[in-house]
Design a protein around this motif. Structure first.
Motif, PDB file in Angstrom:
ATOM      1  N   PHE A 157      -0.660  -0.652   7.319  1.00  0.00           N
ATOM      2  CA  PHE A 157      -0.403  -1.086   5.941  1.00  0.00           C
ATOM      3  C   PHE A 157       1.069  -1.472   5.773  1.00  0.00           C
ATOM      4  O   PHE A 157       1.911  -1.089   6.582  1.00  0.00           O
ATOM      5  CB  PHE A 157      -0.776  -0.010   4.908  1.00  0.00           C
ATOM      6  CG  PHE A 157      -2.227   0.388   4.951  1.00  0.00           C
ATOM      7  CD1 PHE A 157      -3.216  -0.485   4.558  1.00  0.00           C
ATOM      8  CD2 PHE A 157      -2.600   1.645   5.409  1.00  0.00           C
ATOM      9  CE1 PHE A 157      -4.544  -0.123   4.606  1.00  0.00           C
ATOM     10  CE2 PHE A 157      -3.925   2.018   5.461  1.00  0.00           C
ATOM     11  CZ  PHE A 157      -4.901   1.142   5.059  1.00  0.00           C
ATOM     12  N   GLN A 209      -6.306   3.850  -0.665  1.00  0.00           N
ATOM     13  CA  GLN A 209      -6.865   3.512   0.655  1.00  0.00           C
ATOM     14  C   GLN A 209      -5.954   3.995   1.789  1.00  0.00           C
ATOM     15  O   GLN A 209      -6.433   4.366   2.848  1.00  0.00           O
ATOM     16  CB  GLN A 209      -7.189   2.019   0.766  1.00  0.00           C
ATOM     17  CG  GLN A 209      -6.025   1.082   0.877  1.00  0.00           C
ATOM     18  CD  GLN A 209      -6.494  -0.288   1.404  1.00  0.00           C
ATOM     19  OE1 GLN A 209      -7.452  -0.394   2.157  1.00  0.00           O
ATOM     20  NE2 GLN A 209      -5.815  -1.345   0.979  1.00  0.00           N
ATOM     21  N   ASP A 267       0.820  -1.207   0.000  1.00  0.00           N
ATOM     22  CA  ASP A 267       0.000   0.000   0.000  1.00  0.00           C
ATOM     23  C   ASP A 267       0.848   1.249   0.000  1.00  0.00           C
ATOM     24  O   ASP A 267       0.367   2.342  -0.231  1.00  0.00           O
ATOM     25  CB  ASP A 267      -0.923   0.016   1.224  1.00  0.00           C
ATOM     26  CG  ASP A 267      -2.171  -0.792   0.946  1.00  0.00           C
ATOM     27  OD1 ASP A 267      -2.959  -0.339   0.101  1.00  0.00           O
ATOM     28  OD2 ASP A 267      -2.327  -1.872   1.531  1.00  0.00           O
ATOM     29  N   LYS A 269      -8.344  -2.678   6.091  1.00  0.00           N
ATOM     30  CA  LYS A 269      -7.576  -2.875   4.867  1.00  0.00           C
ATOM     31  C   LYS A 269      -8.478  -3.584   3.868  1.00  0.00           C
ATOM     32  O   LYS A 269      -9.049  -4.627   4.181  1.00  0.00           O
ATOM     33  CB  LYS A 269      -6.357  -3.722   5.171  1.00  0.00           C
ATOM     34  CG  LYS A 269      -5.345  -3.791   4.058  1.00  0.00           C
ATOM     35  CD  LYS A 269      -4.078  -4.450   4.609  1.00  0.00           C
ATOM     36  CE  LYS A 269      -3.282  -5.128   3.528  1.00  0.00           C
ATOM     37  NZ  LYS A 269      -2.474  -4.226   2.725  1.00  0.00           N
ATOM     38  N   THR A 304      -9.525  -7.846   2.074  1.00  0.00           N
ATOM     39  CA  THR A 304      -9.274  -8.903   3.037  1.00  0.00           C
ATOM     40  C   THR A 304     -10.216 -10.055   2.709  1.00  0.00           C
ATOM     41  O   THR A 304     -11.082  -9.932   1.846  1.00  0.00           O
ATOM     42  CB  THR A 304      -9.522  -8.427   4.477  1.00  0.00           C
ATOM     43  OG1 THR A 304     -10.794  -7.795   4.505  1.00  0.00           O
ATOM     44  CG2 THR A 304      -8.470  -7.436   4.913  1.00  0.00           C
TER      45      THR A 304
END
Ligand code: UDP
Ligand code: MG
Length: 320
Positions: free
Chosen positions: A189, A165, A117, A306, A309
């Protein structure tokens, strides 16, 4: 096509605006997989930065946007403004002075494509930096990692490529005194680090004085640590313990040598240190509550999810 948006905080960087554009343009001339744009944030510059930005925007409306502040609010504010106004699928934070080499971008983007990320540049040498500054900064990282719950990587810069994100998560931390490096670590992350050598700034002067950096470090510490507030309790308890020990010792001493009982100074020392200790302990308890108020006031999210998932994949599967 994915959009990669590069946020550039600028304070008195008139000489760097165009240089940076050219360097970034060159990188993307050879990598055509992404649509790219630069979002300059003019942090109340007092030189020709704004004029340069207007000129560049006129010439390259497709690739250049800018925001301009009413005065100098500082780099942290500029970063926040940039993140808040960004729309890219990937967002990059980059200094204006070319100390964050744009040539690293393709490799950093690859990191995101691998599933990270966040992909950051990590300085492995501090060549060309004042010795005092390097030493101080090393100490700061060691200390902050020990006493706060954030983890800062030695030499980890804020030159980052981040997924949407992650950026959204950072924006959820709405505190006013911002410490971006800490925030990036706090949201979690996975971060991939790519090493690089220190580069001299392309033009202009560094905006940081030594004391400016000290203030920055102290701010960063205070933003994430409530340790100083909480440590007071222990100081108070220590002093109370000392006064009790001293009282016991005085009594024992008086019993052993009854002939030497005299001025009563021991009583005074014991009373003063005992009540000082009690007062400091109470201050510490108040500090404990203040620490909580401080944390609550920040209104940070309680957790950050997150995407992609297992739960989400299941949901998507059941939808289709
Ligand atoms: N900067 C800013 N506002 C400030 C100070 C700095 O936006 O009040 C920007 C500056 O224009 C540059 C970046 O932050 O793009 C890093 O600043 P600088 O190069 O002076 O810091 P150094 O590289 O010496 O740490
Ligand atoms: Mg710099």
């Amino acid at each position: 096509m994915k959009h990669i948006e590069i946020i550039v905080p600028c304070y008195n960087e008139e000489a760097c605006i165009r240089l940076l554009y050219d360097a970034v343009e060159k990188v993307f001339r050879e990598n055509k997989d992404y649509r790219w744009s630069l979002l300059y944030v003019n942090d109340g510059s007092r030189d020709g930065t704004l004029a340069e930005l207007k000129k560049l925007r006129e010439a390259e409306p497709e690739h250049v946007e800018f925001i301009s502040f009413a005065r100098n609010f500082g780099k942290e504010s500029a970063i926040y403004a940039g993140l808040e106004n960004s729309r890219g699928d990937l967002v990059v934070l980059m200094d204006a002075d070319l100390q964050h080499p744009p040539e690293m971008l393709p490799e950093m983007i690859k990191g995101i494509e691998e599933g990270f990320d966040c992909c950051g540049a990590r300085r492995v040498s501090r060549k060309g930096e004042p010795i005092l500054r390097s030493a101080f900064s090393r100490m700061f990282y060691g200390f902050i990692n020990r006493v706060t719950d954030m983890e800062l990587v030695q030499g980890g810069s804020d030159y980052r490529v981040m997924s949407r994100q992650m950026v959204n998560a950072m924006l959820q931390l709405s505190e006013r005194e911002r410490f971006t490096k800490g925030i990036m670590s706090w949201v979690g992350f996975e971060t991939k680090w790519i090493p690089y050598e220190n580069v001299k700034r392309a033009a202009g002067k560094s905006k940081w004085s030594f004391f400016g950096l000290v203030r920055y470090a102290a701010n960063g510490f205070m933003a994430f640590a409530t340790t100083p507030l909480r440590a007071v309790v222990w100081l108070g308890i220590l002093i109370v313990a000392f006064s009790l020990a001293f009282a016991i010792w005085t009594v024992v001493d008086a019993l052993r040598h009854p002939e030497s009982i005299g001025s009563g100074y021991a009583t005074i020392v014991i009373l003063i240190s005992f009540f000082s200790g009690v007062i400091i302990t109470i201050l510490g308890v108040i500090g404990e509550y203040m620490a909580r108020i401080y944390v609550e006031l920040k209104h940070r999210p309680i957790y950050i999810e997150k995407l992609n998932t297992i739960k989400q994949e299941k949901n998507e599967a059941s939808e289709s």
